[in-house]
Design a protein around this motif. Structure first.
Motif, PDB file in Angstrom:
ATOM      1  N   THR A 484       0.841  -1.208   0.000  1.00 37.61           N
ATOM      2  CA  THR A 484       0.000   0.000   0.000  1.00 37.61           C
ATOM      3  C   THR A 484       0.873   1.254   0.000  1.00 37.61           C
ATOM      4  OG1 THR A 484      -1.644  -1.227   1.265  1.00 37.61           O
ATOM      5  CG2 THR A 484      -1.867   1.164   1.207  1.00 37.61           C
ATOM      6  N   GLN A 485       1.946   1.209   0.814  1.00 31.73           N
ATOM      7  CA  GLN A 485       2.836   2.358   0.839  1.00 31.73           C
ATOM      8  C   GLN A 485       3.474   2.591  -0.526  1.00 31.73           C
ATOM      9  OE1 GLN A 485       5.586   1.615   3.955  1.00 31.73           O
ATOM     10  NE2 GLN A 485       4.158   2.138   5.611  1.00 31.73           N
ATOM     11  N   LEU A 486       3.856   1.476  -1.166  1.00 31.55           N
ATOM     12  CA  LEU A 486       4.427   1.628  -2.506  1.00 31.55           C
ATOM     13  C   LEU A 486       3.412   2.224  -3.473  1.00 31.55           C
ATOM     14  CD1 LEU A 486       6.425  -1.727  -2.833  1.00 31.55           C
ATOM     15  CD2 LEU A 486       7.354   0.560  -2.489  1.00 31.55           C
ATOM     16  N   GLU A 487       2.154   1.681  -3.419  1.00 30.85           N
ATOM     17  CA  GLU A 487       1.113   2.229  -4.307  1.00 30.85           C
ATOM     18  C   GLU A 487       0.873   3.697  -3.999  1.00 30.85           C
ATOM     19  OE1 GLU A 487      -2.230  -0.272  -3.758  1.00 30.85           O
ATOM     20  OE2 GLU A 487      -1.448  -1.935  -4.972  1.00 30.85           O
ATOM     21  N   LYS A 488       0.884   4.015  -2.688  1.00 28.15           N
ATOM     22  CA  LYS A 488       0.670   5.405  -2.283  1.00 28.15           C
ATOM     23  C   LYS A 488       1.778   6.290  -2.856  1.00 28.15           C
ATOM     24  CE  LYS A 488      -0.040   8.268   1.820  1.00 28.15           C
ATOM     25  NZ  LYS A 488      -0.076   8.271   3.312  1.00 28.15           N
ATOM     26  N   GLN A 489       3.012   5.792  -2.765  1.00 33.90           N
ATOM     27  CA  GLN A 489       4.109   6.560  -3.346  1.00 33.90           C
ATOM     28  C   GLN A 489       3.945   6.736  -4.850  1.00 33.90           C
ATOM     29  OE1 GLN A 489       7.723   4.624  -2.248  1.00 33.90           O
ATOM     30  NE2 GLN A 489       7.571   5.189  -0.057  1.00 33.90           N
ATOM     31  N   VAL A 490       3.477   5.638  -5.518  1.00 37.78           N
ATOM     32  CA  VAL A 490       3.254   5.732  -6.964  1.00 37.78           C
ATOM     33  C   VAL A 490       2.176   6.757  -7.274  1.00 37.78           C
ATOM     34  CG1 VAL A 490       2.485   4.463  -8.992  1.00 37.78           C
ATOM     35  CG2 VAL A 490       4.102   3.405  -7.427  1.00 37.78           C
ATOM     36  N   LYS A 492       1.234   9.199  -5.362  1.00 40.63           N
ATOM     37  CA  LYS A 492       1.737  10.534  -5.041  1.00 40.63           C
ATOM     38  C   LYS A 492       2.596  11.061  -6.183  1.00 40.63           C
ATOM     39  CE  LYS A 492       4.218  13.023  -1.430  1.00 40.63           C
ATOM     40  NZ  LYS A 492       4.950  12.893  -0.140  1.00 40.63           N
ATOM     41  N   GLN A 493       3.423  10.145  -6.746  1.00 35.42           N
ATOM     42  CA  GLN A 493       4.249  10.544  -7.880  1.00 35.42           C
ATOM     43  C   GLN A 493       3.390  10.929  -9.076  1.00 35.42           C
ATOM     44  OE1 GLN A 493       7.490  10.777  -7.587  1.00 35.42           O
ATOM     45  NE2 GLN A 493       7.759  11.587  -9.651  1.00 35.42           N
ATOM     46  N   GLU A 494       2.298  10.122  -9.308  1.00 32.25           N
ATOM     47  CA  GLU A 494       1.400  10.446 -10.422  1.00 32.25           C
ATOM     48  C   GLU A 494       0.721  11.786 -10.194  1.00 32.25           C
ATOM     49  OE1 GLU A 494      -1.223   7.184 -10.834  1.00 32.25           O
ATOM     50  OE2 GLU A 494       0.277   5.835 -11.744  1.00 32.25           O
ATOM     51  N   MET A 495       0.253  12.033  -8.912  1.00 32.06           N
ATOM     52  CA  MET A 495      -0.390  13.306  -8.621  1.00 32.06           C
ATOM     53  C   MET A 495       0.570  14.469  -8.866  1.00 32.06           C
ATOM     54  SD  MET A 495      -2.609  12.433  -5.200  1.00 32.06           S
ATOM     55  CE  MET A 495      -3.164  14.118  -5.032  1.00 32.06           C
ATOM     56  N   GLU A 496       1.853  14.257  -8.426  1.00 31.32           N
ATOM     57  CA  GLU A 496       2.838  15.315  -8.680  1.00 31.32           C
ATOM     58  C   GLU A 496       3.003  15.557 -10.162  1.00 31.32           C
ATOM     59  OE1 GLU A 496       6.334  14.131  -6.717  1.00 31.32           O
ATOM     60  OE2 GLU A 496       5.609  14.576  -4.677  1.00 31.32           O
ATOM     61  N   ASN A 497       3.042  14.446 -10.927  1.00 30.53           N
ATOM     62  CA  ASN A 497       3.180  14.591 -12.385  1.00 30.53           C
ATOM     63  C   ASN A 497       1.968  15.316 -12.974  1.00 30.53           C
ATOM     64  OD1 ASN A 497       5.632  13.296 -12.310  1.00 30.53           O
ATOM     65  ND2 ASN A 497       4.750  11.263 -12.704  1.00 30.53           N
ATOM     66  N   LYS A 498       0.741  14.941 -12.501  1.00 30.76           N
ATOM     67  CA  LYS A 498      -0.471  15.589 -13.020  1.00 30.76           C
ATOM     68  C   LYS A 498      -0.504  17.058 -12.627  1.00 30.76           C
ATOM     69  CE  LYS A 498      -3.402  11.467 -13.318  1.00 30.76           C
ATOM     70  NZ  LYS A 498      -4.619  10.791 -12.812  1.00 30.76           N
ATOM     71  N   ASN A 499      -0.049  17.328 -11.375  1.00 26.16           N
ATOM     72  CA  ASN A 499      -0.008  18.733 -10.960  1.00 26.16           C
ATOM     73  C   ASN A 499       0.934  19.521 -11.859  1.00 26.16           C
ATOM     74  OD1 ASN A 499      -1.815  18.440  -8.839  1.00 26.16           O
ATOM     75  ND2 ASN A 499      -0.209  17.857  -7.378  1.00 26.16           N
ATOM     76  N   LYS A 500       2.085  18.896 -12.161  1.00 22.58           N
ATOM     77  CA  LYS A 500       3.007  19.558 -13.073  1.00 22.58           C
ATOM     78  C   LYS A 500       2.367  19.784 -14.440  1.00 22.58           C
ATOM     79  CE  LYS A 500       7.271  17.878 -10.977  1.00 22.58           C
ATOM     80  NZ  LYS A 500       8.488  17.064 -11.164  1.00 22.58           N
ATOM     81  N   CYS A 501       1.630  18.730 -14.931  1.00 23.62           N
ATOM     82  CA  CYS A 501       0.957  18.871 -16.236  1.00 23.62           C
ATOM     83  C   CYS A 501      -0.110  19.975 -16.154  1.00 23.62           C
ATOM     84  CB  CYS A 501       0.325  17.550 -16.647  1.00 23.62           C
ATOM     85  SG  CYS A 501       1.547  16.271 -17.013  1.00 23.62           S
ATOM     86  N   LEU A 502      -0.854  19.997 -15.011  1.00 22.39           N
ATOM     87  CA  LEU A 502      -1.899  21.020 -14.843  1.00 22.39           C
ATOM     88  C   LEU A 502      -1.289  22.422 -14.830  1.00 22.39           C
ATOM     89  CD1 LEU A 502      -4.878  21.632 -14.351  1.00 22.39           C
ATOM     90  CD2 LEU A 502      -4.466  21.357 -11.885  1.00 22.39           C
ATOM     91  N   GLU A 503      -0.170  22.551 -14.120  1.00 24.60           N
ATOM     92  CA  GLU A 503       0.475  23.854 -14.098  1.00 24.60           C
ATOM     93  C   GLU A 503       0.916  24.248 -15.497  1.00 24.60           C
ATOM     94  OE1 GLU A 503       3.609  23.497 -11.356  1.00 24.60           O
ATOM     95  OE2 GLU A 503       2.344  23.499  -9.562  1.00 24.60           O
TER      96      GLU A 503
END
Length: 624
Positions: A484-490, A492-503
């Motif tokens: 679960t922690q690994l999935e959460k990290q993944v 989180k990484q995807e959210m960061e990537n999407k946030n970057k794409c959104l920005e």
């Protein structure tokens, strides 16, 4: 010592010089070069493939001295002929190979002997050394050689200094090696205070005498056969020939006198103004000669008689014969010494045997005395033992009677004790029965305890199984948590990537908005141009209507030529097309402008005004 043995000594030095690793073996390439040089100096026809043919079955490794000897004997030494080559050239070849590795003179230039003198001493050493390998020269021969050199210089050898040096120098195989001998000569301890030139002359004289078999040499007067005049010549005597030269350099040989067993030498009286005369008679001629003094004549006659004697005995060299005699004398001396030592040892053994027998006799006498003393002591001890035994028996008899009385009293006591023991046994049997009952009860209690323990063990096993299940569940839970922690990290990484794409999209949207505002401004400018163009078109329409009105008689036209109406026909066509375009624009309204703004937005906000319409050039035309 025959020629083969002499050659082998020098070749041995050359072979050991090529053995750099001191393993007793030399490579084939080096042996080829050595063999080629031996062929050359010994004047033997070259056989370049003999070495390869001889060692064809061997491997490519180095060859030992034992492996090289058959080839050396078969292809080189068996083909050597005495007198067909220069022995000195052969020795120089072997000396050059071995001296480069082993001879180490004083580097400061303080050597007593020159390199050439060292070579001649090396040749003398080989001649006088023993016929055993490695080559050594016994101390007697060392002293003999040094005495001859000192005699040639008219000095006396310091025997004490020589003995001290030989006692300090380690000697292998019972003698000195050639390098130890050369170091001893170069040290200057034995030839102190003598000039190098004198030593060189003495070494040369001894070399000629021993190696070249020169029995004597010097100036003599010789009477000619034809002219019968007297001429001074340099004579050199060898065992087989007496040669004479113009001078002592021996560059121009004038003749020679062959000596054999039939020759003789006689002393002649003084005549013709010559003194100290003698003659040498051969089977074909008599040679008359004159010495400088009586001593020289005696030395020459004795030397010539020695040469004739050697020829009669069939010997080729005086010093080879002398060396053999010295060796025989040494062997006899050693044999006498060994026999004397053996006799001394035998007498010593007899003396020791005699002393040992006397000691054994004394020991036997002492042993006999000791045996007599021991026998007396044994007899006395036996007598004392008999008396003591008799007294002991009497005491034991009295003690036995007393023991019998005491035993009877003890029997009574034993019977009473036995009765008490029987009662005790009865009580013990009863106690045993009670103990057996208690034991049975204890066994039953143990069985019950074992059953309880079994049930308890079963419960413990169940608890352990449940504990294992719990541990397994805990491990699965930990794995799930980690997953679960690994999935959460993944995520989180995807959210960061999407946030970057959104920005990035927001930035692009801002850029699109800016571009849209810029395009709107361009559209408004285009509309202003269109309105100006429509105004211009209306003006030109008015002008056209005015120009198309028919001219009536009496109307005044200024600045109009006779063919002016026909000249305006193309212009009218262009104005008609402009009118049609204006009508289309008015029908569509602002649709082309909006389409243009959308196109600019879709192209990423490309700046710049739209392409000019057909009405623009008309609007810029000057009015007539």
């Amino acid at each position: 010592m025959d020629l083969r043995a002499e050659l082998l000594k020098s070749i041995w030095y050359a072979f050991t010089a090529l053995d750099v690793e001191k393993s007793g073996k030399v490579s084939k390439s080096q042996l080829k070069v050595l063999s080629h040089n031996l062929y050359t100096v010994l004047c033997i026809p070259h056989d370049p493939v003999a070495l390869e043919e001889h060692f064809r079955d061997d491997d490519d490794g180095p060859v030992s001295s034992q492996g090289y000897m058959p080839y050396l004997n078969k292809y080189i030494l068996d083909k050597v002929e005495e007198g067909a080559f220069v022995k000195e050239n052969f020795d120089e070849l072997c000396w050059t190979l071995t001296a480069k590795k082993n001879y180490k003179p004083d580097r400061n230039g303080n050597s007593i002997i020159s390199h050439q003198d060292a070579f001649k001493l090396w040749c003398l050493f080989n001649f006088l050394s023993e016929d055993k390998y490695p080559l050594v020269m016994v101390p007697d021969e060392v002293e003999y050689l040094l005495k001859k050199i000192c005699t040639a210089m008219n000095v006396e050898l310091n025997s004490c200094e020589l003995d001290d040096y030989l006692s300090q120098e380690p000697q292998g195989q019972g003698g000195l090696t050639v390098w130890q001998f050369l170091d001893m000569v170069n040290s200057g301890r034995l030839l102190r205070g003598i000039e190098q030139e004198a030593i060189s002359m003495a070494v040369e004289e001894v070399y000629q005498e021993v190696i070249e078999d020169v029995l004597k040499q010097g100036y003599l007067w010789k009477k000619g056969q034809l002219r019968r005049n007297w001429s001074e010549r340099w004579f050199m005597l060898k065992p087989s020939v007496l040669s004479y030269y113009m001078s002592e350099e021996r560059k121009e040989k004038k003749g020679s006198i062959a000596l054999d067993k039939h020759c003789c030498v006689e002393v002649l009286p003084d005549r013709d103004g010559k003194r100290c005369m003698f003659c040498v008679k051969t089977s074909s001629r008599t040679y008359e000669m004159s010495a400088s003094d009586t001593r020289q004549r005696q030395e020459w006659t004795l030397a010539i008689q020695t040469a004739i004697r050697l020829q009669a005995e069939g010997k080729k060299s005086l010093h080879k014969d002398l060396k053999q005699k010295r060796r025989e004398q040494r062997e006899q001396r050693e044999q006498r010494k060994a026999a004397k030592e053996e006799e001394t040892q035998r007498l010593k053994q007899l003396q020791e045997e005699k002393e040992r027998k006397l000691q054994e006799l004394e020991l036997l006498k002492e042993a006999q005395r000791q045996a007599e003393i021991l026998l007396q002591e044994e007899e006395q001890r036996r007598r004392q033992q008999h008396e003591e035994m008799q007294r002991t028996l009497e005491i034991q008899l009295r003690e036995a009677e007393q023991a019998r009385a005491s035993m009877q009293a003890e029997m009574v006591l034993k019977e009473a004790e036995a009765e008490r023991q029987r009662k005790r046994i009865t009580e013990l049997e009863e106690m045993q029965e009670r103990l057996q009952e208690a034991l049975q009860q204890e066994v039953k209690a143990r069985h019950d305890e074992e059953s309880v323990r079994y049930a308890q063990a079963r419960l413990l096993a169940e608890e352990e199984e449940k504990l294992k299940q719990l541990m397994k569940l805990k491990e699965e839970q930990e794995e799930y948590i980690i997953k679960t922690q690994l999935e959460k990290q993944v995520l989180k990484q995807e959210m960061e990537n999407k946030n970057k794409c959104l920005e990035e999209a927001q930035k692009q949207l801002e850029e699109v908005r800016v571009n849209r505002q810029r395009v709107d401004q361009d559209v408004m400018a285009a509309q202003r141009k269109l309105r100006q163009a429509s105004t211009n078109v209306k003006h030109w329409n008015v002008q056209m209507n005015r120009l198309m009105h028919p001219i009536e008689p009496g109307d005044k036209r200024t600045n109009v030529s006779g063919g002016g109406f026909a000249g305006y026909h193309p212009l009218l066509c262009r104005r008609d097309s402009s009118l049609k375009l204006k009508q289309k624009v008015e029908e569509k309204g602002s649709d082309p402008v909006r389409d243009g703004s959308k196109e600019n937005v879709s192209n990423g906000g490309n700046r710049g005004p739209p392409p000019p319409s057909d009405a623009d050039p008309m609007a810029t035309e000057p009015s007539n």
